[in-house]
Design a protein around this motif. Structure first.
Motif, PDB file in Angstrom:
ATOM      1  N   GLN A 580       2.021  12.226  12.781  1.00 20.74           N
ATOM      2  CA  GLN A 580       2.521  10.979  12.220  1.00 20.74           C
ATOM      3  C   GLN A 580       1.686  10.492  11.036  1.00 20.74           C
ATOM      4  N   LEU A 581       0.380  10.691  11.095  1.00 18.35           N
ATOM      5  CA  LEU A 581      -0.530  10.099  10.106  1.00 18.35           C
ATOM      6  C   LEU A 581      -0.984  11.075   9.029  1.00 18.35           C
ATOM      7  N   GLU A 582      -0.602  12.337   9.161  1.00 22.06           N
ATOM      8  CA  GLU A 582      -1.104  13.348   8.219  1.00 22.06           C
ATOM      9  C   GLU A 582      -0.566  13.119   6.811  1.00 22.06           C
ATOM     10  N   ALA A 583       0.671  12.666   6.691  1.00 25.41           N
ATOM     11  CA  ALA A 583       1.304  12.560   5.374  1.00 25.41           C
ATOM     12  C   ALA A 583       1.174  11.176   4.750  1.00 25.41           C
ATOM     13  N   PHE A 603      -9.015   9.984  12.321  1.00 24.68           N
ATOM     14  CA  PHE A 603      -7.806  10.268  11.541  1.00 24.68           C
ATOM     15  C   PHE A 603      -8.023  10.072  10.036  1.00 24.68           C
ATOM     16  N   GLU A 604      -9.301  10.019   9.625  1.00 27.71           N
ATOM     17  CA  GLU A 604      -9.664   9.926   8.208  1.00 27.71           C
ATOM     18  C   GLU A 604      -8.986   8.723   7.540  1.00 27.71           C
ATOM     19  N   LEU A 605      -9.188   7.568   8.151  1.00 26.34           N
ATOM     20  CA  LEU A 605      -8.636   6.314   7.644  1.00 26.34           C
ATOM     21  C   LEU A 605      -9.764   5.372   7.251  1.00 26.34           C
ATOM     22  N   LYS A 606      -9.421   4.340   6.496  1.00 25.67           N
ATOM     23  CA  LYS A 606     -10.377   3.304   6.123  1.00 25.67           C
ATOM     24  C   LYS A 606     -10.007   2.007   6.825  1.00 25.67           C
TER      25      LYS A 606
END
Length: 687
Positions: A580-583, A603-606
């Motif tokens: 869901q979050l990859e794109a 998930f490599e988010l800020k």
């Protein structure tokens, strides 16, 4: 001393009355033992069964069994001359007089069942009186039994009965109307002939070898013969009589408990007057530095000493009176000697009753003294004091309940927050009950458990915690100091925590940088929100599995299977969220309280935090946050249900984002993770 005497009298009454009931129980069982065997086997369905089956033969070969008597029993019409009555014919073999002490109950004639080709009967004294016979009579008794086989002829009813004759062998008397008035002992061969049976019996009566334990032998026999038969000991054979006696004993106990409550009103009055009289002394103690807790403790101990002293004196006097009654028969049953079976009231001291009386008197007295101290002590007794003094009583009554086997409640484990209960329930199933200390809508960082919640935690089997949330460390220290039986487990053991230098920088415990300046927390130490990440969820699940296996080793395989199933579910959900979050084209979000630091790292988010060091942001910080969020094209602002939405909605309006309410402390942990992923996926794609 007046108050002490009231407690003494009530305690003596309880000890003596319960001991008298025990004495009557023992007396009754002594009479039953003359006629009833130690163990009796009867069929669950039907009247008779075959005693020659392999199972029955194995029972007869048990080393704990000394004698086995075959019994065939049926109702019959007995007649002598013009007198008749309905009697129970109990057919027994020649071992019956060795099985029970029937010879001691014979008052006329002898225990004789057959001689040559003639059959004899041994009658109860009541039945013999009804028929007007004794052992010296030479004419036989007529015995009529309905034909077990064949048809009934209405034209000739007499043809439907079988007639046999019995001579009178003896008369017994055991002072039990059910046996004296309605039973006749006959030969089992006579019963088989009149009932047209070959080898069938209606019961097997057993006598055990000396030293054999009745309950263990009964259990052994029951396991062998299965559910088709019932095995009863002497008390169960006379279940109705003993059950009535137990009910009377319990009602008597409750009646004396009520009397004890009335007697303890003396304690309340004494303490109330004492506190009024000592008001000047209390003022002096306060001036000398005594606090309210010390003053209240003086009056509490005064009241408890009255109950304790009265209970001890009453128990000693009550036991002494029972021993004197047992030895000398001080209180007789009637004015005329010999009018009853025994001349004096029987007594038997059971130490379980003594313990019950002692706990009852102490417990009721304990509660009684709280009233005058609390309500008449000018509010000196604060909440902490009540908890301090009530806790031992509550634990004591809980232990007594467990010892009596009256408590079948589920074993309970405390957890700090609802997500921990989610993981624990998944692994434990229904083997344990879990409760969360922090209620819905409260923040664990600021929540303060009530004394009732702390008592509940202390009474539980274990406490599962993370170790970094608000009150956890102080609660763990309190449990280890006061509740040694409650196991404590740290679910974060093995977790790589984020170490926070300030809200502008965070790093792993190994020193590696992770999203500096953004993914920060406001706790000023280790970030406790490990349950918001899949790595944290897996670490906690593994520790829960280890904890449950240590608490309940017998169900290790069950917990392991549930743990493995949960691990598969976590892996599946994690893969779904990566998809869901990859794109995402915008990989930043704003949140009020920085609780998604571990989640953002995975998930490599800020993560941009509105809150600053646990407080609302200043206007300058709010302005800078809005500027950075616009630069990152942030389209979503998360706000937790336990925090104010005002600043989150303001920022969302300024940057053109949507606000999404989440509950990271919800029991449905998996559903909350899906809500976060869906919100990011729907609002994180830019044109």
């Amino acid at each position: 001393m007046v108050a002490v005497c009231g407690v003494v009298v009530a305690t003596i009454a309880m000890i003596c009355s319960l001991s008298v009931f025990n004495g009557f129980k023992g007396l009754t069982s002594m009479f039953f033992s003359v006629f009833d065997p130690e163990l009796k086997i009867t069929p669950v369905e039907g009247k008779v069964f075959d005693p020659t089956t392999p199972e029955m033969k194995r029972i007869c070969e048990f080393p704990e069994i000394r004698l086995v008597c075959e019994v065939l029993q049926e109702n019959a019409l007995v007649q002598y001359g013009d007198r008749q009555d309905i009697s129970v014919l109990k057919g027994v073999d020649t071992t019956f007089n060795k099985l029970v002490s029937i010879d001691t109950a014979i008052i006329d004639g002898e225990f004789l069942l057959s001689e040559d080709e003639f059959f004899y009967g041994v009658l109860g004294i009541g039945l013999a009186s009804t028929l007007g016979v004794n052992a010296a009579f030479t004419h036989p008794i007529e015995v009529y039994v309905p034909n077990r086989t064949g048809t009934v002829n209405p034209a000739n009813p007499a043809a439907s009965f079988r007639l046999k004759y019995l001579f009178i062998g003896g008369v017994y008397h055991i002072d039990q109307p059910v046996y004296d008035n309605g039973f006749m002992l006959v030969s089992i061969d006579f019963m088989r002939s009149i009932l047209d049976y070959d080898k069938e019996v209606s019961a097997l009566e057993l006598k055990l070898a000396p030293g054999a334990d009745v309950s263990s032998v009964k259990k052994k026999i029951t396991q062998l013969i299965g559910e088709g038969f019932t095995v009863r000991d002497r008390y169960e054979q006379q279940d109705l009589s003993f059950r009535v006696m137990q009910i009377e004993k319990r009602f008597t106990y409750l009646m004396f408990c009520f009397i004890l409550v009335l007697a303890l009103f003396n304690v309340i009055g004494s303490l109330a007057i004492l506190m009024i009289e000592k008001e000047a002394d209390i003022i002096k103690l306060r001036n000398m530095g005594a606090d309210n807790r010390l003053i209240n403790r003086i009056f509490l101990l005064e009241g408890w000493m009255i109950s304790f002293l009265g209970a001890v004196i009453g128990m000693i006097v009550g036991i002494l009176l029972c021993l004197l009654q047992k030895r000398f028969g001080l209180i007789s049953l009637g004015d005329t000697s010999g009018a009853f079976i025994i001349d004096a009231y029987p007594v038997e001291i059971e130490w379980t009753d003594v313990l019950t009386v002692f706990v009852t008197v102490i417990s009721i007295g304990f509660i009684a003294v709280l009233y005058p101290v609390h309500y008449l002590g000018r509010k000196w007794l604060n909440k902490a004091t009540v908890v301090c003094f009530l806790l031992p009583f509550m634990m004591m009554s809980c232990n007594v309940k467990n010892k009596n086997g009256k408590e079948n409640e589920a074993k309970e484990i405390a957890v700090t927050i609802e997500p921990l209960r989610y993981f624990a329930k998944k692994i434990a199933g229904d083997n344990y009950a879990f409760f969360s200390i922090v209620p819905a809508g409260q923040s664990p960082e600021t929540y303060d458990p009530s004394p009732r919640e702390m008592i509940r935690v202390g009474k539980g089997t274990a406490y599962f915690h993370i170790g970094q949330l608000g009150f956890e460390q102080s609660l763990v220290a309190s449990i280890r100091e006061n509740d040694a039986d409650t196991r404590v487990f740290d679910l974060s053991d093995g977790m790589d925590f984020y170490e926070e230098v300030d809200c502008g920088h965070s790093e792993h415990s190994d020193g590696s940088d992770t999203h500096a300046h953004y993914n920060c927390s406001a706790h000023g130490g280790r970030d406790p929100h490990i349950w918001t990440s899949f790595k944290g969820a897996k670490v906690m699940s593994e520790n829960i599995f280890k904890a449950l296996s240590a608490l309940d080793k017998g169900n290790y395989d069950y917990y392991k299977s549930n743990y493995q199933r949960l691990t598969v579910e976590l892996d599946s959900l994690e893969n779904y969220m990566h998809e869901q979050l990859e794109a995402l084209s915008c990989r930043s979000f704003v949140i009020y309280h920085p609780a998604l630091t571990y989640f953002a790292g995975e998930f490599e988010l800020k993560q941009y935090s509105i809150e600053n060091e646990g407080k609302d942001p200043s206007p300058a910080l709010l302005k800078n946050l809005i500027k950075e969020a616009k630069a990152e094209n942030v389209k979503i602002v998360f706000v937790q249900v336990e925090f104010d939405r005002k600043h989150a909605e303001q920022i969302a309006r300024e940057i053109g984002a949507v606000t999404v309410e989440i509950n990271l402390l919800d029991y449905q942990w998996d559903e909350q993770m899906k809500i976060i992923a869906k919100a990011l996926a729907e609002n994180g794609k830019t044109d």
